[in-house]
Design a protein around this motif. Sequence first.
Motif, PDB file in Angstrom:
ATOM      1  N   ARG A   1       0.842  -1.216   0.000  1.00  0.00           N
ATOM      2  CA  ARG A   1       0.000   0.000   0.000  1.00  0.00           C
ATOM      3  C   ARG A   1       0.866   1.251   0.000  1.00  0.00           C
ATOM      4  O   ARG A   1       0.571   2.219  -0.701  1.00  0.00           O
ATOM      5  CB  ARG A   1      -0.906  -0.004   1.236  1.00  0.00           C
ATOM      6  N   LEU A   2       1.930   1.248   0.811  1.00  0.00           N
ATOM      7  CA  LEU A   2       2.804   2.427   0.872  1.00  0.00           C
ATOM      8  C   LEU A   2       3.458   2.687  -0.476  1.00  0.00           C
ATOM      9  O   LEU A   2       3.547   3.834  -0.926  1.00  0.00           O
ATOM     10  CB  LEU A   2       3.878   2.224   1.948  1.00  0.00           C
ATOM     11  N   ARG A   3       3.895   1.648  -1.158  1.00  0.00           N
ATOM     12  CA  ARG A   3       4.542   1.859  -2.466  1.00  0.00           C
ATOM     13  C   ARG A   3       3.540   2.435  -3.475  1.00  0.00           C
ATOM     14  O   ARG A   3       3.870   3.332  -4.246  1.00  0.00           O
ATOM     15  CB  ARG A   3       5.138   0.550  -2.986  1.00  0.00           C
TER      16      ARG A   3
ATOM     17  N   LEU B   1       0.844   4.224  -2.793  1.00  0.00           N
ATOM     18  CA  LEU B   1       0.518   5.610  -2.429  1.00  0.00           C
ATOM     19  C   LEU B   1       1.685   6.538  -2.744  1.00  0.00           C
ATOM     20  O   LEU B   1       1.487   7.652  -3.222  1.00  0.00           O
ATOM     21  CB  LEU B   1       0.147   5.688  -0.948  1.00  0.00           C
ATOM     22  N   ASN B   2       2.910   6.075  -2.495  1.00  0.00           N
ATOM     23  CA  ASN B   2       4.081   6.901  -2.835  1.00  0.00           C
ATOM     24  C   ASN B   2       4.114   7.216  -4.325  1.00  0.00           C
ATOM     25  O   ASN B   2       4.401   8.328  -4.740  1.00  0.00           O
ATOM     26  CB  ASN B   2       5.379   6.183  -2.433  1.00  0.00           C
ATOM     27  N   GLN B   3       3.829   6.183  -5.121  1.00  0.00           N
ATOM     28  CA  GLN B   3       3.826   6.388  -6.573  1.00  0.00           C
ATOM     29  C   GLN B   3       2.733   7.366  -6.982  1.00  0.00           C
ATOM     30  O   GLN B   3       2.924   8.200  -7.867  1.00  0.00           O
ATOM     31  CB  GLN B   3       3.587   5.052  -7.297  1.00  0.00           C
ATOM     32  N   ALA B   4       1.582   7.249  -6.336  1.00  0.00           N
ATOM     33  CA  ALA B   4       0.455   8.086  -6.728  1.00  0.00           C
ATOM     34  C   ALA B   4       0.671   9.536  -6.321  1.00  0.00           C
ATOM     35  O   ALA B   4       0.189  10.451  -6.987  1.00  0.00           O
ATOM     36  CB  ALA B   4      -0.831   7.551  -6.094  1.00  0.00           C
ATOM     37  N   LEU B   5       1.392   9.722  -5.220  1.00  0.00           N
ATOM     38  CA  LEU B   5       1.419  11.047  -4.606  1.00  0.00           C
ATOM     39  C   LEU B   5       2.622  11.879  -5.003  1.00  0.00           C
ATOM     40  O   LEU B   5       2.522  13.110  -5.084  1.00  0.00           O
ATOM     41  CB  LEU B   5       1.398  10.885  -3.089  1.00  0.00           C
TER      42      LEU B   5
END
Lengths: 119, 119
Positions: A110-112, A114-118
């Motif tokens: 999930r963190l990866r 979200l990092n990519q999206a943000l």
Amino acid sequence: MADLSMFAGNAEIRKVPAGHNFFFAGDPGDLMYVVLSGDVEIIINAKIVETVHSGGMFGEMALIDRRERSAAARAKTDTEVAAIDQEQFISLLATHPFFSIEVMHAMTERLRLLNQALF
Amino acid sequence: MADLSMFAGNAEIRKVPAGHNFFFAGDPGDLMYVVLSGDVEIIINAKIVETVHSGGMFGEMALIDRRERSAAARAKTDTEVAAIDQEQFISLLATHPFFSIEVMHAMTERLRLLNQALF
């Protein structure tokens, strides 16, 4: 989730129909869930942000930091889950290091995303 | 991180100067770090997305899913860290359930922040 036997005595198995709401954002969180069959949608501000499939998990964050739910969770299909409360969660972490890794793996994915999206 | 004694034999203590780059995005990841003193900046696409203070941790994602680093990490101040490799990480998870909770807690904080920022 390779070994479901770890949930024997450490979880309550529940069958719910499509459309069932496990929880809503802002609810107090007292259970996490491992999906045994079916699909569960994670929803933030009316947007489906993730679909959790068999073998995946959801709802663990509220057990970890004892804060309110940050998202809603709804069964997309008829679904079978293992429901794990705080005490069972701690017991699983203490006795099944593999379970710890599985929880962390789900959170890392999930963190990866979200990092990519943000950023 | 309440009990540093768990790192005895399970980590290498390192002192690095301000400006030290622990790793860059895209690097292979073979260590995670617990900050014992100082501050570490987490950087994605030249943007500081988080500052990790004493007691916090970073770099755990690459140990969990064995993928490349998703962010860079740079010492903002002179910093002391405990560096933990894959084998030590698994050993800590197996012998110190509290460490599992600490790792999950750090990840949960990041997920909540990103969820708020994104949705």
